[in-house]
Scaffold this active site. Structure first.
Site, PDB file in Angstrom:
ATOM      1  N   HIS A 226       5.490  15.860  -2.140  1.00  0.00           N
ATOM      2  CA  HIS A 226       5.095  14.790  -1.218  1.00  0.00           C
ATOM      3  C   HIS A 226       6.122  13.662  -1.185  1.00  0.00           C
ATOM      4  CE1 HIS A 226       2.087  11.647   0.237  1.00  0.00           C
ATOM      5  NE2 HIS A 226       2.023  12.605   1.124  1.00  0.00           N
ATOM      6  N   LYS A 405       1.740   2.887   1.464  1.00  0.00           N
ATOM      7  CA  LYS A 405       1.225   3.071   0.100  1.00  0.00           C
ATOM      8  C   LYS A 405       1.845   1.983  -0.767  1.00  0.00           C
ATOM      9  CE  LYS A 405       2.143   7.574   1.805  1.00  0.00           C
ATOM     10  NZ  LYS A 405       0.889   8.090   2.125  1.00  0.00           N
ATOM     11  N   ASP A 410      -0.065 -10.465  -8.446  1.00  0.00           N
ATOM     12  CA  ASP A 410       0.245 -11.753  -9.076  1.00  0.00           C
ATOM     13  C   ASP A 410       1.621 -12.345  -8.745  1.00  0.00           C
ATOM     14  OD1 ASP A 410      -2.216 -11.643 -10.259  1.00  0.00           O
ATOM     15  OD2 ASP A 410      -1.488 -11.210 -12.280  1.00  0.00           O
TER      16      ASP A 410
END
Length: 485
Positions: A226, A405, A410
């Protein structure tokens, strides 16, 4: 005897089926795999005679345990070891980085270094690319400037409009003397015989990854590659969610909008991408490519932008990308923003997100409003109630299909790559992500996420609770198949 078989053939077939089922179930139990996945296979085997055995044959074989993917030669090469040793930074010096890496991020670095020989690289320039049309414009320009080699690895490669441009450009460069090596997944890709002849005439080496007999009917076959990787002259690397197909390009005449994210990297992190490509190349070509320093030229980048490449698949000992995502979520202090086209997570990721949210971290998930898979859509929906109960904000992207994706945490950590938030990406397919330890890039990724939310609607918990029983039944059905999707 023949009369007996003709009279009781169905009974005999059923008996044989369940003898094989007992053997399969015993094998599954001894593997000690995820209990949810174990139970799914057992239910399918017991409830669906014959069909269950077919499903198990195609999807349940654990090739990692059987050592089919014996692809460690490249990682053990003296040159690779030397390069990784040169890149590796003394852990004691990490905290003094100009990039000001936080303590939890240092622990994440150590986690990946122990798991998959994934060195932290310090000197890089990273560019976040939005959508296919921008990626290909940049990629084509860099391919045009290639002098020595172009290495390519894609899950989907089609010779449609953009694919033909891409492949013809490669042919042009190959005829100019640039060495082109191309690997594509046999299930995801579709290249005509005519185009393959052009590649051969241009002296381009190409191989299909794990060829199958009927690609059209095996879209969910296990152990697919993939990854989406391009390396140019060992200096420029591309990695992310965008394949080579018109689907990924928003042409003016396109009827639907495709939202995706990719990375362009210049610097030391390209060496790790190169190593992963070479590892795969030895596997698909069934040869051992002689490595030389031209694959890993002297790095010219002086800017500090720490990047680590995490790869996972049946050839790795650990689920590296999933572990990195899990650790980043559980150590978050302020926010976790996730974008994924397929959200079919394992229990670890669900728990991590719930715990983070309940401890006061702002956890948000962006998924498509309309999926390209009916089963994946309803399987995803089956997990939303668990998230909403934990006060996790879930958004549905309405402008088109969002295939990015990404995760940003933070203002210090970002990951962009090929890995979806699902069982298949975590445990079955070959995936690759870039982990970026940069405040500037984290803030940029956060701004992109917030911009995407402008084209999304938030899922209201009360309204979600009032969805129809028919929807719940579909979700329950697809949830059953979740470990196999």
């Amino acid at each position: 005897m023949l009369d007996f078989f003709s009279q009781y053939w169905w009974t005999i077939a059923i008996v044989i089926n369940y003898i094989l089922v007992i053997i399969a179930v015993t094998t599954i139990l001894f593997k000690s795999i995820n209990p949810t996945k174990t139970l799914t296979y057992i239910i399918v085997l017991l409830v669906f005679p014959f069909f269950g055995l077919i499903v198990y044959y195609f999807f349940g074989q654990e090739y990692r345990k059987n050592k089919i993917f014996n692809r460690k030669d490249v990682l053990n090469n003296k040159l690779i070891k030397s390069i990784n040793k040169d890149l590796k930074i003394d852990p004691e010096t990490l905290s003094s980085y100009e990039a000001n890496i936080e303590e939890d991020q240092i622990r994440l670095i150590h986690l990946l270094q122990r798991n998959d020989k994934s060195p932290l690289t310090k000197y890089n320039n990273v560019e976040i690319i939005i959508n296919g049309e921008n990626k290909f414009q940049s990629l084509f320009k860099d391919i045009e400037s290639a002098q020595q080699h172009i290495h390519i690895e894609y899950y989907i490669l089609k010779d449609d409009r953009i694919g033909t441009q891409f492949l013809e450009l490669l042919c042009k460069k190959a005829k100019e003397g640039v060495k082109v090596r191309l690997s594509f997944d046999d299930v995801g890709s579709k290249i005509s015989s005519k185009m393959k002849r052009k590649l051969i005439e241009a002296n381009i080496e190409f191989y299909a990854f794990m060829p199958v007999l009927f690609p059209r009917f095996t879209g969910k076959m296990n152990y697919r590659n993939h990854r989406k990787i391009v390396i140019i002259d060992g200096e420029i690397g591309y990695v992310g969610g965008i394949n080579v197909s018109d689907t990924y390009v928003n042409y003016p005449e396109s009827k639907s909008y495709w939202r995706d994210t990719h990375l362009k990297i210049i610097g030391e992190a390209v060496f790790t991408l190169q190593t992963q490509f070479l590892t795969n190349w030895n596997f698909v070509s069934e040869t051992t490519l002689e490595l030389n320093r031209s694959f890993f030229p002297q790095n010219k980048v002086k800017d500090v932008q720490p990047v680590q490449i995490a790869a996972s698949g049946p050839d790795t000992d650990w689920a590296n990308i999933m572990e990195a995502i899990f650790f980043a979520i559980v150590t978050a202090e302020h926010y976790v923003y996730i974008t994924t086209p397929y959200f079919i997570p394992n229990d670890q990721i669900i728990t991590a997100m719930q715990v983070a949210s309940k401890s006061g971290v702002d956890v948000r998930l962006l998924i498509p409003d309309q999926s390209d898979s009916w089963t994946a859509k309803h399987a995803t929906n089956s997990y939303l109630e668990q998230l909403l109960k934990a006060n996790i904000k879930v958004y549905r992207y309405e402008k088109g299909f969002i295939h990015a994706k990404t995760m940003v945490v933070d203002d210090v950590f970002t990951t962009i790559g090929t890995c979806n938030m699902d069982y298949r990406s975590f445990n079955i397919n070959f995936e690759i992500n870039a982990l970026i330890y940069s405040k500037d890039k984290a803030k940029e990724a956060k701004a992109i996420f917030m911009q995407d939310l402008e084209d999304a609607i938030v899922v209201d918990y009360q309204a979600w609770e009032e969805r129809s029983n028919f929807e719940r039944i579909q979700e329950a059905y697809c949830r059953l198949w979740a470990p196999l999707l």
